[in-house]
Design a protein around this motif. Structure first.
Motif, PDB file in Angstrom:
ATOM      1  N   THR A  16      30.838  42.306 -26.242  1.00 42.10           N
ATOM      2  CA  THR A  16      31.311  41.905 -27.561  1.00 42.10           C
ATOM      3  C   THR A  16      30.551  40.674 -28.010  1.00 42.10           C
ATOM      4  O   THR A  16      30.295  39.757 -27.217  1.00 42.10           O
ATOM      5  N   CYS A  33      30.991  37.868 -30.670  1.00 45.17           N
ATOM      6  CA  CYS A  33      31.968  37.287 -31.584  1.00 45.17           C
ATOM      7  C   CYS A  33      31.427  36.002 -32.190  1.00 45.17           C
ATOM      8  O   CYS A  33      30.547  35.354 -31.633  1.00 45.17           O
ATOM      9  N   SER A  79      31.843  32.155 -32.687  1.00 53.02           N
ATOM     10  CA  SER A  79      32.445  31.159 -31.813  1.00 53.02           C
ATOM     11  C   SER A  79      33.478  30.296 -32.521  1.00 53.02           C
ATOM     12  O   SER A  79      33.977  29.332 -31.939  1.00 53.02           O
ATOM     13  N   GLN A 139      38.554  35.489 -28.614  1.00 57.96           N
ATOM     14  CA  GLN A 139      37.646  36.541 -28.193  1.00 57.96           C
ATOM     15  C   GLN A 139      38.257  37.544 -27.218  1.00 57.96           C
ATOM     16  O   GLN A 139      38.058  38.745 -27.356  1.00 57.96           O
ATOM     17  N   ASP A 140      38.932  37.077 -26.216  1.00 54.39           N
ATOM     18  CA  ASP A 140      39.543  37.988 -25.251  1.00 54.39           C
ATOM     19  C   ASP A 140      40.972  38.330 -25.627  1.00 54.39           C
ATOM     20  O   ASP A 140      41.420  39.458 -25.434  1.00 54.39           O
ATOM     21  N   TRP A 190      41.916  41.418 -27.809  1.00 58.36           N
ATOM     22  CA  TRP A 190      41.962  42.732 -27.158  1.00 58.36           C
ATOM     23  C   TRP A 190      43.028  42.775 -26.068  1.00 58.36           C
ATOM     24  O   TRP A 190      43.135  43.783 -25.370  1.00 58.36           O
ATOM     25  N   ASN A 236      42.735  41.276 -23.358  1.00 60.33           N
ATOM     26  CA  ASN A 236      41.926  41.463 -22.162  1.00 60.33           C
ATOM     27  C   ASN A 236      42.291  40.422 -21.107  1.00 60.33           C
ATOM     28  O   ASN A 236      42.101  39.225 -21.312  1.00 60.33           O
ATOM     29  N   LEU A 246      35.085  43.046 -20.074  1.00 56.96           N
ATOM     30  CA  LEU A 246      34.311  42.750 -21.265  1.00 56.96           C
ATOM     31  C   LEU A 246      33.283  41.664 -20.973  1.00 56.96           C
ATOM     32  O   LEU A 246      33.585  40.673 -20.302  1.00 56.96           O
ATOM     33  N   SER A 249      31.601  38.939 -22.881  1.00 56.54           N
ATOM     34  CA  SER A 249      31.862  38.281 -24.166  1.00 56.54           C
ATOM     35  C   SER A 249      30.784  37.262 -24.493  1.00 56.54           C
ATOM     36  O   SER A 249      30.517  36.350 -23.714  1.00 56.54           O
ATOM     37  N   CYS A 250      30.173  37.423 -25.667  1.00 53.28           N
ATOM     38  CA  CYS A 250      29.191  36.467 -26.178  1.00 53.28           C
ATOM     39  C   CYS A 250      29.745  35.812 -27.433  1.00 53.28           C
ATOM     40  O   CYS A 250      30.494  36.439 -28.185  1.00 53.28           O
ATOM     41  N   GLY A 251      29.366  34.583 -27.681  1.00 51.85           N
ATOM     42  CA  GLY A 251      29.824  33.913 -28.888  1.00 51.85           C
ATOM     43  C   GLY A 251      28.772  32.988 -29.459  1.00 51.85           C
ATOM     44  O   GLY A 251      28.059  32.300 -28.717  1.00 51.85           O
ATOM     45  N   ASN A 308      28.228  35.381 -35.286  1.00 43.20           N
ATOM     46  CA  ASN A 308      28.195  36.605 -34.461  1.00 43.20           C
ATOM     47  C   ASN A 308      26.852  37.319 -34.533  1.00 43.20           C
ATOM     48  O   ASN A 308      26.738  38.485 -34.856  1.00 43.20           O
TER      49      ASN A 308
END
Length: 226
Positions: free
Chosen positions: A36, A38, A40, A46-47, A50, A52, A58, A60-62, A66
């Protein structure tokens, strides 16, 4: 020590107590089901969006805006942050998460229309957005409010990031690319914090998307079909 940081450390102690055994299956590697990308922005959870809570699920990038694009010596490329799980862990789903009221999109819009003076690092990040947003600014209807214009450009930006993923030689054709918008400003139908699907593999026509994906047709919605 700052009181807020002390609180974070206390919360982390609770986290460690709850998660200790959950790391057993991912001690020696990872195979996340999706990456993902997202914004920042501190309002984009971010998590949590979902729900999560599983390590390894996942990647996760931010970053602000995005973005999946970074500058390299040989020209624009898919960011290594995004590409890593696709190239090395077998991840075959990439989700770009924009959000309503995006500050990076707002700043790019202001810079394109009125000009801004930002520190070099922020200007560099905006410079990765502005060339892709400029055509969208030109296509905006003239009677839109500033807020409405920015939220349409949020969608336009997500579309451009999806486009870059799909056109990159580094991203296999088998990778599914999904663009969504996280809404906390009541711009879409639904509750605050809901994610609305706006793009799947480059398709942005709502009727076509709903017909192709009836299982999520109530989550497919756009503000702008340009």
């Amino acid at each position: 020590m700052d009181e807020f940081v002390t609180g974070l450390l206390a919360a982390n102690a609770d986290h460690a107590a709850q998660f200790d055994s959950r790391f057993d299956a991912v001690q020696d590697g990872q195979a996340p089901s999706a990456v993902t990308v997202c914004c920042s922005d501190s309002r984009v959870l971010q998590d949590a969006m979902w729900e999560n809570t599983e390590p390894g699920q996942l990647f996760s990038c931010g970053n602000i805006g995005n973005r999946v694009i970074q500058d390299t010596a040989s020209g624009p490329a898919v960011s290594g942050d995004v590409l890593y799980p696709i190239a090395h862990t077998g991840t075959e789903t990439a989700i770009v998460v924009g959000h309503t009221g995006c500050g990076a999109v707002t700043a790019a819009y202001e810079d394109l229309t009125n000009g801004l003076d930002e520190p070099a690092g922020i200007e560099h990040s905006l410079g990765l957005l502005k060339p892709h947003l400029a055509p969208g600014v030109e296509r905006l209807p003239e009677d839109l409010s500033r807020e409405a214009a920015i939220n349409r450009l949020v969608e336009y930006n997500v579309d451009r990031q999806i486009e870059h993923l799909r056109h990159s030689d580094d991203v296999p054709d088998a990778v599914t690319t999904i663009g969504v918008v996280y809404d906390f400003q009541d711009q879409y139908d639904g509750k605050r914090g809901e994610v609305h699907v706006i793009n799947i593999d480059g398709e942005i026509d709502v009727d076509a998307l709903q017909a192709a994906h009836p299982e999520i047709d109530d989550r497919i919605e756009r503000l702008w079909e340009y």
